[in-house]
Design a protein around this motif. Structure first.
Motif, PDB file in Angstrom:
ATOM      1  N   PHE A  33       0.832  -1.202   0.000  1.00  0.00           N
ATOM      2  CA  PHE A  33       0.000   0.000   0.000  1.00  0.00           C
ATOM      3  C   PHE A  33       0.869   1.254   0.000  1.00  0.00           C
ATOM      4  O   PHE A  33       0.651   2.178  -0.791  1.00  0.00           O
ATOM      5  CB  PHE A  33      -0.924   0.027   1.219  1.00  0.00           C
ATOM      6  N   ILE A  34       1.859   1.289   0.877  1.00  0.00           N
ATOM      7  CA  ILE A  34       2.743   2.457   0.974  1.00  0.00           C
ATOM      8  C   ILE A  34       3.488   2.675  -0.343  1.00  0.00           C
ATOM      9  O   ILE A  34       3.560   3.793  -0.868  1.00  0.00           O
ATOM     10  CB  ILE A  34       3.744   2.276   2.135  1.00  0.00           C
ATOM     11  N   VAL A  35       4.032   1.596  -0.892  1.00  0.00           N
ATOM     12  CA  VAL A  35       4.820   1.684  -2.127  1.00  0.00           C
ATOM     13  C   VAL A  35       3.949   2.118  -3.311  1.00  0.00           C
ATOM     14  O   VAL A  35       4.294   3.046  -4.057  1.00  0.00           O
ATOM     15  CB  VAL A  35       5.494   0.321  -2.434  1.00  0.00           C
ATOM     16  N   ILE A  36       2.807   1.465  -3.493  1.00  0.00           N
ATOM     17  CA  ILE A  36       1.964   1.738  -4.666  1.00  0.00           C
ATOM     18  C   ILE A  36       1.235   3.073  -4.541  1.00  0.00           C
ATOM     19  O   ILE A  36       1.059   3.786  -5.529  1.00  0.00           O
ATOM     20  CB  ILE A  36       0.979   0.579  -4.903  1.00  0.00           C
ATOM     21  N   ASP A  51      -5.631   0.612  -6.979  1.00  0.00           N
ATOM     22  CA  ASP A  51      -4.894  -0.609  -6.662  1.00  0.00           C
ATOM     23  C   ASP A  51      -4.308  -0.521  -5.252  1.00  0.00           C
ATOM     24  O   ASP A  51      -4.370  -1.474  -4.465  1.00  0.00           O
ATOM     25  CB  ASP A  51      -3.782  -0.797  -7.693  1.00  0.00           C
ATOM     26  N   SER A  52      -3.740   0.652  -4.914  1.00  0.00           N
ATOM     27  CA  SER A  52      -3.131   0.828  -3.591  1.00  0.00           C
ATOM     28  C   SER A  52      -4.188   0.817  -2.497  1.00  0.00           C
ATOM     29  O   SER A  52      -3.967   0.267  -1.414  1.00  0.00           O
ATOM     30  CB  SER A  52      -2.336   2.142  -3.538  1.00  0.00           C
ATOM     31  N   PHE A 116       4.931  -0.720 -11.205  1.00  0.00           N
ATOM     32  CA  PHE A 116       4.372  -0.978  -9.876  1.00  0.00           C
ATOM     33  C   PHE A 116       3.151  -1.894  -9.918  1.00  0.00           C
ATOM     34  O   PHE A 116       2.827  -2.536  -8.918  1.00  0.00           O
ATOM     35  CB  PHE A 116       4.081   0.339  -9.164  1.00  0.00           C
ATOM     36  N   SER A 117       2.470  -1.969 -11.060  1.00  0.00           N
ATOM     37  CA  SER A 117       1.397  -2.959 -11.162  1.00  0.00           C
ATOM     38  C   SER A 117       1.989  -4.366 -11.198  1.00  0.00           C
ATOM     39  O   SER A 117       1.423  -5.304 -10.623  1.00  0.00           O
ATOM     40  CB  SER A 117       0.540  -2.703 -12.402  1.00  0.00           C
ATOM     41  N   LEU A 118       3.143  -4.524 -11.854  1.00  0.00           N
ATOM     42  CA  LEU A 118       3.812  -5.831 -11.872  1.00  0.00           C
ATOM     43  C   LEU A 118       4.352  -6.195 -10.488  1.00  0.00           C
ATOM     44  O   LEU A 118       4.280  -7.351 -10.074  1.00  0.00           O
ATOM     45  CB  LEU A 118       4.953  -5.823 -12.893  1.00  0.00           C
TER      46      LEU A 118
END
Length: 202
Positions: A33-36, A51-52, A116-118
């Motif tokens: 969550f933080i990254v995306i 997505d996040s 980031f989706s991958l």
């Protein structure tokens, strides 16, 4: 008496396995969550943001599920009902983001979306693999499985949207995919809520 003891031991072992799995997937989703979310704001992607938020909802869901593991069927159903509500709120947030993008259009970064989706797909595939053996154990773990399965579809959709943004040089693909993901979240919330209400009635 021995049979009763054996049954109690088996139930406690099942709960311990569930707790271990839920702790692992909670950590994965909290980190993702933080990254995306950071990458979504940087890349100006509504689809990636949805997505996040899905990851955030899952992290909260797994935390609630940890509490519900040792509870009775009624409590598990109530927690599942609350989880359905969280998924519904997530869908509403995505719809709000879509409206903002329609009012103030931007071209999102397809590179950020794709990468980031991958990354999310790899993380959520790991979660799905961990949760596979628990998917039919009870309503608590079944609702967790539902959330994790949604994540895979979400990641793949964002990756496809990234390709469409690159190909058409337009942000409409991002908005379209975000809309589809919001609808997916709504459907998922309705299924979880319906199952929880059925369990409560029984």
């Amino acid at each position: 008496m021995a049979s009763c003891c054996e049954n109690n031991c088996a139930i406690e072992q099942l709960r311990e396995r569930q707790r271990g799995t839920l702790k692992a997937v909670l950590v994965v989703n909290a980190v993702m969550f933080i990254v995306i979310a950071g990458s979504a704001f940087y890349g100006k992607s509504a689809a990636l943001l949805s997505d996040s938020l899905d990851n955030l909802g899952d992290a909260l869901t797994y935390g609630l599920s940890l509490y519900a593991v040792s509870q009775g069927a009624t409590t598990k159903a109530k927690v599942a009902l609350f989880k359905g509500g969280l998924i519904f709120i997530g869908a509403c947030v995505v719809f709000a983001q879509i409206i903002q993008r329609l009012i103030d259009p931007v071209l999102p970064s397809y590179e950020i979306m794709g990468i980031f989706s991958l990354a999310g797909l790899v993380a959520n595939s790991l979660c799905l693999l961990l949760l596979w053996k628990h998917r039919n154990e009870d309503i608590n773990m079944s609702s967790v499985w539902e959330c994790s399965r949604n994540d895979i579809a979400s990641n793949l959709s964002v990756f496809i949207a990234a390709g469409a943004v690159w190909f058409f040089e337009s942000g409409w693909a991002d908005i379209f995919v975000a809309s589809c993901l919001a609808i997916l979240l709504l459907n998922s919330s309705f299924r979880v809520i319906a199952s929880a209400l059925k369990e409560l009635r029984n």
